[in-house]
Design an enzyme around this catalytic site. Structure first.
Site, mmCIF file in Angstrom:
data_model
loop_
_atom_site.group_PDB
_atom_site.id
_atom_site.type_symbol
_atom_site.label_atom_id
_atom_site.label_comp_id
_atom_site.label_asym_id
_atom_site.label_seq_id
_atom_site.Cartn_x
_atom_site.Cartn_y
_atom_site.Cartn_z
ATOM 1 N N ASP A 182 8.842 13.647 -8.594
ATOM 2 C CA ASP A 182 7.845 14.070 -7.609
ATOM 3 C C ASP A 182 7.687 12.911 -6.634
ATOM 4 O O ASP A 182 7.193 11.843 -7.013
ATOM 5 C CB ASP A 182 6.526 14.379 -8.313
ATOM 6 C CG ASP A 182 5.424 14.794 -7.345
ATOM 7 O OD1 ASP A 182 5.642 14.761 -6.112
ATOM 8 O OD2 ASP A 182 4.325 15.141 -7.822
ATOM 9 N N VAL A 183 8.116 13.114 -5.392
ATOM 10 C CA VAL A 183 8.101 12.006 -4.428
ATOM 11 C C VAL A 183 6.695 11.559 -4.064
ATOM 12 O O VAL A 183 6.517 10.525 -3.412
ATOM 13 C CB VAL A 183 8.901 12.354 -3.154
ATOM 14 C CG1 VAL A 183 10.368 12.574 -3.484
ATOM 15 C CG2 VAL A 183 8.303 13.558 -2.427
ATOM 16 N N TYR A 224 2.403 20.726 9.663
ATOM 17 C CA TYR A 224 3.831 20.552 9.389
ATOM 18 C C TYR A 224 4.505 19.784 10.524
ATOM 19 O O TYR A 224 5.298 18.862 10.282
ATOM 20 C CB TYR A 224 4.495 21.918 9.198
ATOM 21 C CG TYR A 224 5.952 21.830 8.844
ATOM 22 C CD1 TYR A 224 6.354 21.411 7.579
ATOM 23 C CD2 TYR A 224 6.940 22.182 9.760
ATOM 24 C CE1 TYR A 224 7.697 21.335 7.242
ATOM 25 C CE2 TYR A 224 8.284 22.106 9.436
ATOM 26 C CZ TYR A 224 8.661 21.687 8.174
ATOM 27 O OH TYR A 224 9.995 21.600 7.859
ATOM 28 N N ASP A 246 14.416 15.778 -7.923
ATOM 29 C CA ASP A 246 13.660 16.978 -7.573
ATOM 30 C C ASP A 246 12.645 17.246 -8.675
ATOM 31 O O ASP A 246 12.829 16.805 -9.814
ATOM 32 C CB ASP A 246 14.626 18.171 -7.426
ATOM 33 C CG ASP A 246 14.053 19.317 -6.608
ATOM 34 O OD1 ASP A 246 12.969 19.817 -6.968
ATOM 35 O OD2 ASP A 246 14.689 19.724 -5.618
#
Length: 246
Positions: free
Chosen positions: A50-51, A142, A37
């Protein structure tokens, strides 16, 4: 309920909300939990990740493997929201949300797959949303990102079924998470907006993070080896029920 003893579960976005509930649920069942995370987890071993940054993703997965010896289950839960019609979000917003919500899962899965192939009970669980299949007002960006997650899950399940790696996703309805609370806080009347969200739920209440976490655990459980390519709604009946009152 000890089917995860000795297994390592990596949970992205595991410091709060659904991810934190999932991390707790796996830990209760004996798993080694690694939270990935941007914020540290107060309750579990964690690594800043950070993905949207492929280098950070690979470094974080390497740290998990070094700490626990491998990865058995990946929960791709990290994500960000967006509000607006197709006209109202800029290109920059589109790229950012898709980079996190879709490509973040691609990066983490890509980094974990070599280790999942070494696991006796490998599984990936992605967090999608009812927004993937239900048209919601002002959720164009989204919804598109979560629709892509749904399709990605099915494609990955087909690609990796012969390797014994199961890939599924959960599809939560409106959940009582910090992210939803932040949206409510932005409303002119947060209490009225919350009541509106609850009223559209057939159950009359928001979904709890723990309820979504229970579904994630089910999909990852080694006992459910025949379950792959599934998108499991946890939405209080929104996807399938039409309740006519009065």
């Amino acid at each position: 309920m000890s089917g995860f003893e000795g297994l390592t579960v990596a949970v992205s976005g595991g410091a709060s909300g659904i991810g934190a509930a999932a991390a707790a649920a796996f830990a209760e069942r004996g798993a080694n939990v690694a939270v990935l995370d941007v914020n540290p987890s107060p309750d579990h071993w964690s690594r800043t990740c950070d993905v949207a940054d492929d280098y950070q993703v690979r470094q974080a997965v390497a740290a998990v493997v070094e700490r626990f010896g491998g990865v058995d289950v990946l929960v791709n839960n990290a994500g960000i929201g967006a509000v607006g019609t197709v006209e109202e979000n800029s290109d920059k917003q589109w790229f950012r949300v898709l980079d996190v919500n879709l490509m973040g899962m691609v990066r983490l899965s890509r980094a974990c797959l070599p280790h999942l192939r070494e696991s006796p009970s490998p599984a990936i669980v992605n967090t999608s949303s009812i927004a993937a299949t239900a048209g919601l007002v002002k959720r164009a960006l989204y919804s598109a990102s979560k629709g892509a997650v749904h399709s990605l899950t099915l494609a990955m399940a087909a690609d990796h079924v012969a390797e014994g790696i199961r890939v599924n996703c959960v599809s939560p309805g409106t959940a009582d998470t910090p992210w939803v609370q932040r949206l409510l806080d932005q409303a002119e009347d947060p209490a009225a907006e919350r009541a509106r969200l609850e009223a559209r739920q057939p159950t009359g209440r928001l979904v709890s993070p723990e309820e979504v976490a229970a579904a994630i655990v089910f999909l990852a459980d080694p006992a459910n080896r025949a379950v792959t390519g599934v998108c499991l709604p946890v939405d209080g009946g929104v996807a399938g029920l039409r309740i006519v009152k009065g």
